[in-house]
Structures are given as C-alpha cells and as structure tokens.
Design a protein around this motif. Structure first.
Motif, PDB file in Angstrom:
ATOM      1  N   ALA A  30      30.257  14.882 -30.094  1.00  0.00           N
ATOM      2  CA  ALA A  30      29.571  16.053 -29.449  1.00  0.00           C
ATOM      3  C   ALA A  30      29.397  15.827 -28.005  1.00  0.00           C
ATOM      4  N   ILE A  31      29.356  16.770 -27.297  1.00  0.00           N
ATOM      5  CA  ILE A  31      28.981  16.877 -25.762  1.00  0.00           C
ATOM      6  C   ILE A  31      27.615  17.653 -25.708  1.00  0.00           C
ATOM      7  N   VAL A  32      26.454  17.339 -25.350  1.00  0.00           N
ATOM      8  CA  VAL A  32      25.311  18.001 -25.230  1.00  0.00           C
ATOM      9  C   VAL A  32      25.123  18.717 -23.935  1.00  0.00           C
ATOM     10  N   ASN A 118      22.876  12.994 -34.912  1.00  0.00           N
ATOM     11  CA  ASN A 118      23.030  14.281 -34.506  1.00  0.00           C
ATOM     12  C   ASN A 118      21.832  15.070 -34.490  1.00  0.00           C
ATOM     13  N   TRP A 119      21.135  15.666 -33.596  1.00  0.00           N
ATOM     14  CA  TRP A 119      20.102  16.307 -33.764  1.00  0.00           C
ATOM     15  C   TRP A 119      20.277  17.858 -34.074  1.00  0.00           C
ATOM     16  N   LYS A 120      21.406  18.407 -33.628  1.00  0.00           N
ATOM     17  CA  LYS A 120      21.925  19.712 -33.779  1.00  0.00           C
ATOM     18  C   LYS A 120      23.375  19.905 -34.264  1.00  0.00           C
ATOM     19  N   ALA A 121      23.654  20.901 -34.749  1.00  0.00           N
ATOM     20  CA  ALA A 121      25.332  20.833 -35.290  1.00  0.00           C
ATOM     21  C   ALA A 121      25.743  21.145 -33.774  1.00  0.00           C
ATOM     22  N   PRO A 122      27.076  20.091 -33.647  1.00  0.00           N
ATOM     23  CA  PRO A 122      27.675  20.398 -32.266  1.00  0.00           C
ATOM     24  C   PRO A 122      28.351  21.701 -32.074  1.00  0.00           C
ATOM     25  N   LYS A 123      28.210  21.792 -30.693  1.00  0.00           N
ATOM     26  CA  LYS A 123      28.796  23.141 -30.187  1.00  0.00           C
ATOM     27  C   LYS A 123      30.196  22.841 -29.410  1.00  0.00           C
ATOM     28  N   TRP A 124      31.239  23.425 -29.749  1.00  0.00           N
ATOM     29  CA  TRP A 124      32.424  23.099 -29.213  1.00  0.00           C
ATOM     30  C   TRP A 124      32.866  24.218 -28.552  1.00  0.00           C
ATOM     31  N   LEU A 125      33.950  23.755 -27.749  1.00  0.00           N
ATOM     32  CA  LEU A 125      34.718  24.821 -26.610  1.00  0.00           C
ATOM     33  C   LEU A 125      35.667  25.638 -27.884  1.00  0.00           C
ATOM     34  N   GLY A 127      38.260  28.692 -29.004  1.00  0.00           N
ATOM     35  CA  GLY A 127      39.341  29.295 -28.879  1.00  0.00           C
ATOM     36  C   GLY A 127      40.478  28.147 -28.619  1.00  0.00           C
ATOM     37  N   LYS A 128      41.269  28.390 -27.527  1.00  0.00           N
ATOM     38  CA  LYS A 128      42.461  27.469 -26.945  1.00  0.00           C
ATOM     39  C   LYS A 128      42.076  26.348 -26.560  1.00  0.00           C
ATOM     40  N   LEU A 129      40.700  26.178 -26.044  1.00  0.00           N
ATOM     41  CA  LEU A 129      40.357  24.913 -25.467  1.00  0.00           C
ATOM     42  C   LEU A 129      40.115  23.955 -26.364  1.00  0.00           C
ATOM     43  N   GLU A 130      39.751  24.325 -27.809  1.00  0.00           N
ATOM     44  CA  GLU A 130      39.366  23.307 -28.854  1.00  0.00           C
ATOM     45  C   GLU A 130      40.476  22.541 -29.059  1.00  0.00           C
ATOM     46  N   CYS A 131      40.210  21.333 -29.059  1.00  0.00           N
ATOM     47  CA  CYS A 131      41.193  20.287 -29.193  1.00  0.00           C
ATOM     48  C   CYS A 131      40.497  19.119 -29.888  1.00  0.00           C
ATOM     49  N   PHE A 132      40.613  19.008 -31.078  1.00  0.00           N
ATOM     50  CA  PHE A 132      40.257  18.059 -31.810  1.00  0.00           C
ATOM     51  C   PHE A 132      41.125  16.999 -32.237  1.00  0.00           C
ATOM     52  N   ASN A 133      40.768  15.713 -32.682  1.00  0.00           N
ATOM     53  CA  ASN A 133      41.679  14.502 -33.210  1.00  0.00           C
ATOM     54  C   ASN A 133      41.595  14.871 -34.688  1.00  0.00           C
ATOM     55  N   PRO A 134      42.759  15.135 -35.422  1.00  0.00           N
ATOM     56  CA  PRO A 134      42.940  15.506 -36.601  1.00  0.00           C
ATOM     57  C   PRO A 134      42.398  14.497 -37.410  1.00  0.00           C
ATOM     58  N   ASP A 135      42.534  13.335 -37.021  1.00  0.00           N
ATOM     59  CA  ASP A 135      42.380  11.993 -37.618  1.00  0.00           C
ATOM     60  C   ASP A 135      40.755  11.584 -37.875  1.00  0.00           C
ATOM     61  N   VAL A 136      39.993  12.309 -37.067  1.00  0.00           N
ATOM     62  CA  VAL A 136      38.549  11.873 -37.283  1.00  0.00           C
ATOM     63  C   VAL A 136      37.647  13.358 -37.598  1.00  0.00           C
ATOM     64  N   SER A 137      36.659  13.045 -38.208  1.00  0.00           N
ATOM     65  CA  SER A 137      35.887  14.250 -38.976  1.00  0.00           C
ATOM     66  C   SER A 137      34.944  14.624 -37.797  1.00  0.00           C
ATOM     67  N   ARG A 138      34.538  15.895 -37.997  1.00  0.00           N
ATOM     68  CA  ARG A 138      33.506  16.393 -36.928  1.00  0.00           C
ATOM     69  C   ARG A 138      32.296  16.484 -37.739  1.00  0.00           C
ATOM     70  N   ARG A 139      31.356  15.691 -37.091  1.00  0.00           N
ATOM     71  CA  ARG A 139      30.231  15.315 -37.942  1.00  0.00           C
ATOM     72  C   ARG A 139      29.196  16.701 -37.827  1.00  0.00           C
TER      73      ARG A 139
END
Lengths: 229, 175
Positions: A30-32, A118-125, A127-139
């Motif tokens: 996550a980016i804070v 993780n103090w907070k649920a992470p906020k992500w970019l 729409g189209k900017l969202e680019c996760f690595n599918p091999d790793v879960s989002r905490r």
C-alpha cells in the motif's frame, strides 16, 4: 533442501531505491498519504536505512537496503499466538494474512523491525490505473505484513522445475528487488549450493550479518569494506 | 414486575431472537451449498454423452493456466450457429444470445478467495487429478451447475493434500 539467502553488496549499492519501488509494485504494498507517513505508517517491505556520519562539511551518507532477514531462528514466529507467521522447509519466514489477528507481537519481537502493520484498508488508484500483481493478495486493515522473498515466484519456479524433473537452477529464482537493482548489488540464491554465487559471496572477507550476537542467524548477508556499519 | 425480572425477560427474549436467527441462517446457508441461478440450463450430460465432447473442448485453459476459464459465447458459436442442433428449449435461449451477440452472463460457482492461489494446471498436469475429484461427476449433470459438488474449503483441500502426501506448507497455497 535449499536455503535461500540474499547478499547485498553495500559497496556497489548506490541507494537509488529501485529495489523499494520494484518491491512495492511486485507485492501490492500500500501507498500511504503524506500525513500518514508523518505518523510513521509508511509501508515498505524493502526499507532503506539512511544514516549520516561526520559533521558539516564532511558529511557522509550511508544507505542500507533492509528486507526481511528470514532468520534461521526467527523470534517473530515464536511469539505469534495464532501461527500466522512461521518458518517453512525452504527457510522462508511466511506470513499468512488471513490468519493474522493483528496483535503486533511479532513486530515487537523482530529485532530488525522489518514488519509493517496495516492501519487502514489500503486505497488504490482506481480504474485503468489499477495494476495489481495477481500472484500476491491485497492485504486488508489490521494485519501485519512483511517481505516474503517473493515466495510466489518460488512457487511458480518450483512447479516448473518439478514438471521438468530437475532442481532449481542458480539464478532462476530471484526476488523483484534483486531483479531490478541497476547496480547489481543484490544477489540471491541457495546458500547451501556450493556452486552458487551467494555461497561464495557469503564467505567473502567483506561479508557480515546485522546484529549477529543475537543468535537469530539472518539469511541476509551484507558485503562492505567499511569497518563500521 | 420488579426491575430484576424485567431485565431477565429482556435477556431471555433477546437470546431467543438471536438463537432463531442463527438457526435460520445455518438452515439456509448450510456450508457453501447455496444455489446459484444460471442464465440458462446448460446440460453437461448432453454435451458429454450425445456430442461426445471432453472437458478441455470448452474449458480450454484447464491444462495450460491457473484458471480453467468459463467458455465465452465464441466457444458456443463454433457448434451453435443459426440452426438448432437439438430440440431443447434451452438451445433457443442460447441462439437468442448468439443472435444478439451478447455474452452469456454465467455465474462462477467454484471460486477461491483472493488470498488463495489455485492452479488448475498444477493439479491436472502435475497432480494428474481427474476433474471429478473436485467437481463431481459432471457428465451426469443435466441441469446447469448451481452449487459446489465438494465445498471449496481449506479442510477439503488439506484432507486431499495429506492423503496424497503433497505439500501442506501454508505458502504453497496462501499468497
């Protein structure tokens, strides 16, 4: 069984932070916001320790990348009340996020402070900017996380090696930080394989481990000609 | 009625309400066997027995990738174009989708949570497992898939892993 270890050559390291960026992208860290960062809630799996030496005008900056050390004798696994962090056969210290209850005992136990909460649920970019690595879960909020030596890569490589019925080759399994390092300062491999680069470097006269007197036996070796770090 | 009995009554009523709510919840949601409504009643039996097809004829990526894939309309179209192949009323529905060129909104029944890595390739090719080990006997199914034949729970995964003496390391499946 292989024993995975990392060697970081501090004489080569320029402190550019490419490893940190690569790690963030690879592991969906996550980016804070700047405010949260001020509260000490920055999340880095690959941290960069910056220290200064000397006084003006002769100031020297020392930079030291710090992943999880994946200790032989990890203190964090011993204090976990639910078994969410454990050391597996490959010598990797794993963190199972859905088992973690967020008590943060492991963060206190870790002498190298590599774990982040993780103090907070992470906020992500969005729409189209969202680019996760599918091999790793989002905490989610309320769990502790840390560097996994990119264990998801090992699992894929193991599958490939099993199919071809061969051992994992030296240099086949490398975490994102080692792969991205522009100065080639990070080496990764099996420290028990006598043909591997890591085996040779870990026995170099320049090699040392952080806080060796604790007896936790980290699997991350640093190389430097400097006497004090 | 004094305050003590009033309090006692409130507690009793409250616990009865919670208990009934719990009973109703478990009665209707027994494990993962909730029923999912599919847009049309696809018969696996008709395709396997009458048409003599194999699983991989439609689920292309079973032996290639992590996800087995739910067939897209394009896959159906290779056989079902303009003329109905059978007398089934469900095929009429399918042909209307083909005519409109609209994807069939299939609902995924077998799903693992975000923190679990499951690879079909690993199980089918390396583990040499038959599809029926997890999905039940699909060749006998005349209606659409609406519930999990074997619930996708960690217990079921681990039972099989232990039985076949394969890894039970957390990191092998959890990511």
């Amino acid at each position: 069984m292989p024993k995975w270890a990392m060697v970081i050559d501090l004489d080569k390291c320029t402190g550019c932070g490419a490893c940190q960026a690569a790690c963030k992208m690879e592991n969906n860290v996550a980016i804070v916001s700047p405010d949260e960062a001020q509260q000490g809630r920055v999340m880095f799996w690959m941290d960069m320790i910056v220290t200064y030496e000397g006084s003006y005008p002769n100031v020297h900056e020392k930079r030291m990348p710090k992943p999880c050390f994946h200790c032989e004798n990890p203190p964090c696994t011993k204090v976990c009340p639910v078994g969410a962090t454990y050391r597996n056969e490959d010598g990797l210290v794993g963190q199972i996020y859905h088992r973690c209850i967020g008590c943060r005992y492991c963060m206190v136990a870790c002498p190298f402070t590599v774990k982040v909460f993780n103090w907070k649920a992470p906020k992500w970019l969005d729409g189209k900017l969202e680019c996760f690595n599918p091999d790793v879960s989002r905490r989610m909020a309320g769990v502790v996380e840390k560097c996994s030596f990119c264990a998801h890569r090992l699992m894929n490589i193991k599958e490939e090696a099993d199919r071809e019925d061969r051992p994992i080759r030296d240099g086949e399994y490398v975490p994102a930080c080692a792969e991205s390092c522009p100065a080639d300062a990070i080496y990764f491999g099996d420290v028990e394989n006598k043909q591997s680069v890591v085996y040779k470097l870990s026995r170099s006269y320049r090699a040392f481990r952080v806080m060796e007197d604790l007896g936790v036996e980290p699997n991350v070796y640093y190389l430097s000609k400097r006497v004090s770090w | 009625m004094n305050i003590a009995t009033k309090k006692f009554l409130i507690v009793v009523v409250f616990s009865i309400v919670i208990l009934t709510a719990g009973v109703i919840y478990f009665a209707f949601s027994s494990y993962n066997r909730y029923r999912v409504l599919q847009p049309l009643e696809y018969s696996h039996k008709a395709h396997v027995e009458s048409a003599g097809m194999k699983c991989t004829d439609c689920h292309f990526y079973v032996d290639k990738m992590a996800s087995a894939s739910i067939p897209s309309l394009e896959v159906c179209q290779t056989c079902h174009n303009d003329e109905p192949v059978s007398t089934s009323p469900e095929e009429v529905k399918l042909l209307s989708y083909v005519k409109e060129g609209k994807e069939i909104p299939w609902r995924q029944v077998y799903e693992v949570p975000d923190h679990v890595y499951f690879s079909h390739r690993r199980h089918v090719i390396d583990g040499e497992l038959d599809c029926s080990e997890c999905h039940g006997n699909m060749a006998e199914l005349t209606k659409s898939v609406s519930y999990q034949a074997i619930p996708m729970t960690m217990k079921n995964c681990l039972d099989c892993h232990k039985q076949r003496k394969v890894t039970t390391d957390c990191l092998a499946c959890h990511r």
